[in-house]
Design an enzyme around this catalytic site. Structure first.
Site, mmCIF file in Angstrom:
data_model
loop_
_atom_site.group_PDB
_atom_site.id
_atom_site.type_symbol
_atom_site.label_atom_id
_atom_site.label_comp_id
_atom_site.label_asym_id
_atom_site.label_seq_id
_atom_site.Cartn_x
_atom_site.Cartn_y
_atom_site.Cartn_z
ATOM 1 N N SER B 55 -18.013 -30.007 45.397
ATOM 2 C CA SER B 55 -18.761 -28.855 45.045
ATOM 3 C C SER B 55 -19.519 -28.195 46.411
ATOM 4 C CB SER B 55 -19.850 -29.179 43.915
ATOM 5 O OG SER B 55 -20.629 -30.278 44.648
ATOM 6 N N HIS B 94 -26.357 -30.801 46.921
ATOM 7 C CA HIS B 94 -26.258 -29.270 46.753
ATOM 8 C C HIS B 94 -27.357 -28.596 47.721
ATOM 9 C CE1 HIS B 94 -23.798 -29.176 42.805
ATOM 10 N NE2 HIS B 94 -23.053 -29.433 43.818
ATOM 11 N N ASP B 121 -27.334 -24.695 39.379
ATOM 12 C CA ASP B 121 -27.082 -26.171 38.797
ATOM 13 C C ASP B 121 -27.812 -26.362 37.567
ATOM 14 O OD1 ASP B 121 -27.293 -27.832 41.911
ATOM 15 O OD2 ASP B 121 -25.533 -26.855 40.708
#
Lengths: 166, 178
Positions: B55, B94, B121
């Site tokens: 991701s 992230h 998220d």
């Protein structure tokens, strides 16, 4: 001392140590780069400005010009660049909302001109955006092929949202 | 195939005391390595998790090892953070895209998103949780070592390889002529 197992072990250990050393040296070489990036952001238009689900939200179109070529070294995989709106409200000392981002894979693409609406929603925690003064900060994160990442930003102050919803 | 017979012969000729001594010296090698590794992590305040999902591509690929650093600096937009969602084992790496810091008590609310994802998220957070807090963050990513995490990924996803590796190393040490 000369069995296959010991020889394989010696080669592997030495090989991995040398690789780790080379990676560290590559990262150290990045410190010798002194970048001189430049950027300009113009807000062309406030497309709309509404109160949605109790929170203020704005949509704007920006004109972004930047020259980030001096950030690239031989150890650079890519540069991640994003624009965040920064402002203060009575409730929050600092708000940072990311509006747009892009990935620059190579030096040739690092000098660019983009006209775009905000990619991510400019939403406040509350109703504080009317007439709000805000900064647009252009951040860049240099992602290396190996080693330490570098990040910095350029703060451009002096933007303002309209007094009334539209 | 001569070395197979040699190995089988040397296994047959082992005595208990010899085996125990060898096993102890093997254990000493492993544990001193582990002590050194953990002490380094303690002293520098960094940890080294491995990236398992795609991701954050193309910044971080699956199999890269990250260097995390945790200090008292407040988390700001753009920082790449590693956090654990309540109830999930696998930490997530992230980027922070929104920060709201309250005037009254300095409380910080964060929103993250993977570079390669279109959505933020919120769908990963626990039910009803809209923001992350700094206490959920394990650290900030400050550097990377590509491909260094593949050994860990392969071992975790195919546990039988762990046993094979430990067995092979053990056999090697126990049957060496030194």
């Amino acid at each position: 001392m000369h069995s296959f197992g010991f020889r394989a072990n010696a080669v592997l250990t030495f090989g991995i140590t040398i690789l780790a050393f080379i990676c560290a040296m590559a990262s150290v070489s990045d410190n010798f780069n002194s970048p001189r990036p430049s950027a300009e952001i113009q807000i062309l238009n406030i497309n709309w400005f509404q109160k949605q689900h109790g929170n203020d939200e704005a949509s704007l179109t920006m004109n972004i010009t930047a020259d980030l070529q001096s950030l690239f070294t031989w150890n650079t995989k890519q540069v991640f660049v994003f624009i965040a709106a920064e402002y203060e409200t009575p409730k929050n000392a600092l708000n940072q909302v990311s509006l747009w981002d892009a990935i620059i894979p190579a030096k040739e693409h690092a000098k660019f001109w983009v006209q775009t609406a905000n990619k991510y929603r400019f939403v406040d925690q509350g109703n504080n955006l009317r007439g709000k003064h805000f900064n647009l900060t252009l951040h860049w994160h240099v992602m290396p092929k190996t080693g330490k990442m570098f990040a910095n930003k350029l703060v451009i102050p002096g933007y303002r949202l309209p007094e009334e919803y539209r | 195939m001569g070395w197979v017979r040699k190995t089988v012969d040397s296994v047959k000729s082992l005595q208990v005391k010899q085996v125990l001594l060898r096993a102890i010296s093997l254990a000493m090698v492993f544990t001193s390595g582990l002590i050194l590794w953990k002490a380094l992590m303690c002293m520098t305040g960094t940890t080294s998790p491995v990236v398992v999902s795609g991701s954050m591509e193309p910044s971080f690929k699956r199999g890269d090892a990250l260097f995390l650093y945790k200090n008292k600096d407040p988390i700001r937009a753009g920082d790449i953070v590693v956090f654990n969602v309540k109830g999930q084992d696998v930490p997530i790496v992230h980027r922070v895209i929104e920060v709201h810091e309250q005037q009254s008590n300095g409380e910080i609310k964060l929103l993250t998103k993977g570079d390669a994802n279109d959505m933020d998220d919120r769908f990963l957070y626990a039910r009803g949780q809209l923001w992350l807090k700094p206490q959920h963050i394990m650290g900030r990513a400050v550097g990377l070592l590509p491909y260094a995490g593949w050994v860990t990924i392969v071992m975790t996803e195919k546990p039988v390889l762990q046993y094979i590796l430990v067995g092979a190393v053990g056999l090697l040490f126990l049957t060496s002529k030194d």
